[in-house]
Design a protein around this motif. Structure first.
Motif, short mmCIF file in Angstrom:
data_model
loop_
_atom_site.label_atom_id
_atom_site.label_comp_id
_atom_site.label_asym_id
_atom_site.label_seq_id
_atom_site.Cartn_x
_atom_site.Cartn_y
_atom_site.Cartn_z
N GLU A 169 -18.79 -49.01 -8.36
CA GLU A 169 -17.75 -48.39 -9.18
C GLU A 169 -18.17 -48.37 -10.65
OE1 GLU A 169 -12.87 -48.92 -9.69
OE2 GLU A 169 -14.08 -50.48 -8.74
N MET A 170 -18.69 -49.50 -11.13
CA MET A 170 -19.12 -49.59 -12.53
C MET A 170 -20.34 -48.71 -12.79
SD MET A 170 -18.53 -53.65 -13.31
CE MET A 170 -18.95 -53.48 -15.03
N GLU A 171 -21.20 -48.54 -11.79
CA GLU A 171 -22.38 -47.70 -11.95
C GLU A 171 -21.98 -46.23 -12.14
OE1 GLU A 171 -26.43 -46.44 -9.49
OE2 GLU A 171 -25.16 -48.07 -8.77
N VAL A 172 -21.01 -45.78 -11.36
CA VAL A 172 -20.53 -44.40 -11.48
C VAL A 172 -19.86 -44.18 -12.83
CG1 VAL A 172 -18.80 -42.77 -10.61
CG2 VAL A 172 -20.29 -43.99 -9.01
N LEU A 173 -19.02 -45.13 -13.25
CA LEU A 173 -18.34 -45.01 -14.54
C LEU A 173 -19.33 -45.04 -15.69
CD1 LEU A 173 -15.22 -47.27 -13.87
CD2 LEU A 173 -15.37 -44.79 -13.76
N SER A 174 -20.39 -45.82 -15.52
CA SER A 174 -21.44 -45.87 -16.54
C SER A 174 -22.14 -44.53 -16.67
CB SER A 174 -22.45 -46.96 -16.19
OG SER A 174 -23.43 -47.08 -17.19
N LYS A 175 -22.32 -43.82 -15.56
CA LYS A 175 -22.93 -42.49 -15.59
C LYS A 175 -22.03 -41.49 -16.31
CE LYS A 175 -25.66 -42.95 -11.33
NZ LYS A 175 -25.82 -42.47 -9.94
N LEU A 176 -20.72 -41.63 -16.12
CA LEU A 176 -19.79 -40.73 -16.80
C LEU A 176 -19.76 -40.99 -18.30
CD1 LEU A 176 -16.82 -40.72 -14.27
CD2 LEU A 176 -18.41 -38.85 -14.74
N GLY A 177 -20.02 -42.25 -18.69
CA GLY A 177 -20.16 -42.57 -20.10
C GLY A 177 -18.86 -42.98 -20.78
N THR B 231 -13.52 -36.27 -9.17
CA THR B 231 -14.96 -36.35 -9.47
C THR B 231 -15.50 -37.74 -9.19
OG1 THR B 231 -14.74 -34.66 -11.20
CG2 THR B 231 -16.68 -36.08 -11.30
N ILE B 232 -14.77 -38.75 -9.62
CA ILE B 232 -15.21 -40.14 -9.42
C ILE B 232 -15.24 -40.48 -7.93
CG2 ILE B 232 -14.60 -42.56 -9.82
CD1 ILE B 232 -13.41 -41.66 -12.51
N GLU B 233 -14.22 -40.08 -7.19
CA GLU B 233 -14.18 -40.37 -5.76
C GLU B 233 -15.31 -39.69 -5.01
OE1 GLU B 233 -10.26 -39.22 -4.63
OE2 GLU B 233 -9.31 -41.05 -5.40
N ASP B 234 -15.68 -38.48 -5.46
CA ASP B 234 -16.80 -37.77 -4.82
C ASP B 234 -18.13 -38.47 -5.07
OD1 ASP B 234 -15.10 -35.85 -3.85
OD2 ASP B 234 -15.47 -34.41 -5.46
N MET B 235 -18.23 -39.16 -6.20
CA MET B 235 -19.47 -39.84 -6.55
C MET B 235 -19.60 -41.21 -5.88
SD MET B 235 -19.48 -38.95 -10.65
CE MET B 235 -21.03 -39.80 -11.00
N LEU B 236 -18.50 -41.69 -5.27
CA LEU B 236 -18.50 -43.01 -4.64
C LEU B 236 -18.58 -42.90 -3.12
CD1 LEU B 236 -15.69 -44.72 -6.75
CD2 LEU B 236 -18.09 -45.43 -6.71
N PRO B 237 -19.17 -43.89 -2.46
CA PRO B 237 -19.14 -43.92 -0.99
C PRO B 237 -17.74 -44.27 -0.49
CG PRO B 237 -20.17 -45.91 -1.86
CD PRO B 237 -19.95 -44.99 -3.03
N ASP B 238 -17.53 -44.20 0.81
CA ASP B 238 -16.21 -44.47 1.38
C ASP B 238 -15.76 -45.90 1.10
OD1 ASP B 238 -16.03 -41.91 2.31
OD2 ASP B 238 -16.85 -42.39 4.28
#
Length: 335
Positions: A44-52, A30-37
């Motif tokens: 990375e921190m923005e995506v993790l912040s969205k996951l909470g 899920t995290i890798e899909d939310m990140l660019p290549d």
């Protein structure tokens, strides 16, 4: 990637072991899909912040809800209990042991005092656990209902709301390397117990008999306390080193080669000291062998041989146990 691994670790360590691998794979995907290549740490921190908060995300994976304490403070609540309870147990045991020694008058047999103290310690520990659980729960209910009533975040063990920045301080520990907190507390308790036994060996080790229906009374002391006390300059620093090792384990939280080395040196030192003390011919009360020979109706040579056999059997068992413990800690550190 380090932040991602820390985040996954923080989520999965709160879940039942049978779910961890599958959820780790799912969460990583899920995290890798939310990140660019080619992503930066900020992305990375923005995506993790969205996951909470990992604690709240882990709660969503559980089959059973957390009714006692809400998800906002559950992680901090559980962490607080795990930190307080072992120390509460240790202090309870130490306080009672010291109190028993100070108030011991000698009118009652030591063995009877030990048996009675064991029951009192168990009762005190149960009482302390109930009190700890009650008051910690009350405090966190107050924090959740009043202190965080208007907050959408969750309280972490740091006393603040969760942010991805906290992942930088997470120590990802392999299950094979981890040192349980209970093991450390047991080490401290055991050190306190054997120190007390060392200072009171002549009152504890010996031949007991029931006297006039008043319970067991010592009729012959087995050890020479003066000989034991002559080794105090060696034994006392060793006890302090054991306490230091336990605190070192608490700090490290996992087996490392440095910790393995310190542990091995201390184990070898303890075996050497024990062997020197146990094989001292003057350690045994000189009246003990004639007494046993008379009571058992055998010659003193047989008693001497049996005692020598018992001493070296105990020493051998301790050596084998120490070798196994050293090897096991080395294996864990290399895992």
């Amino acid at each position: 990637m380090k932040l991602i691994e820390a985040y996954i670790y923080e989520v999965t360590r709160r879940l039942p072991e049978k779910l961890r691998n599958d959820i780790a794979l799912e969460l990583r995907s899920t995290i890798e899909d939310m990140l660019p290549d080619h992503y930066s740490e900020e992305e990375e921190m923005e995506v993790l912040s969205k996951l909470g908060d990992p604690a709240r995300l882990a709660a969503s994976y559980r089959d059973t809800p957390m009714h006692l304490i809400g998800p906002k403070v559950y992680d901090a609540y559980f962490w607080t209990l795990k930190m307080i309870i072992p120390w509460a147990i240790l202090i309870t045991v130490l306080v009672h042991v010291v109190e028993t020694i100070v108030l011991f008058s000698g009118e009652e047999s030591v063995l009877s005092v030990v048996i009675k103290s064991f029951g009192i310690i168990i009762a005190n520990i149960i009482h302390v656990l109930i009190q700890t659980f009650f008051w910690v729960t009350i405090v966190f209910v107050f924090i959740e209902r009043i202190g965080m009533a208007k907050s959408d975040g969750s309280l972490t063990k740091y006393g603040t709301e969760w942010t991805p920045e906290q992942l930088k301080t997470v120590l990802v520990i392999s299950k094979k390397k981890v040192i349980p907190r209970g093991e450390v507390i047991f080490s401290l308790v055991w050190t306190a117990i054997w120190v007390v036994l060392y200072f009171n060996a002549d009152h504890l080790a010996g031949v007991y008999r029931s006297m006039d229906g008043e319970g067991l009374q010592m009729v012959m002391r087995a050890l020479n306390q003066d000989v034991l006390m002559s080794y105090l300059p060696i034994v006392l620093p060793f006890a302090l080193l054991e306490i230091g090792l336990a605190l070192f384990k608490w700090k490290e939280r996992q087996w490392t080669m440095r910790l393995v080395t310190v542990n091995a040196v201390l184990k070898v030192f303890s075996v050497v000291v024990l062997t020197i003390i146990a094989t001292n011919p003057t350690l045994l009360n000189e009246a003990m062998i004639p007494y046993l020979a008379t009571e058992l109706n055998i010659n003193m040579s047989s008693v001497n041989n049996f005692i020598d056999w018992a001493v070296w059997t105990v020493i051998t068992v301790i050596i084998v146990t120490a070798v196994i413990e050293i090897y096991d800690s080395y294996r864990k550190a290399k895992a």
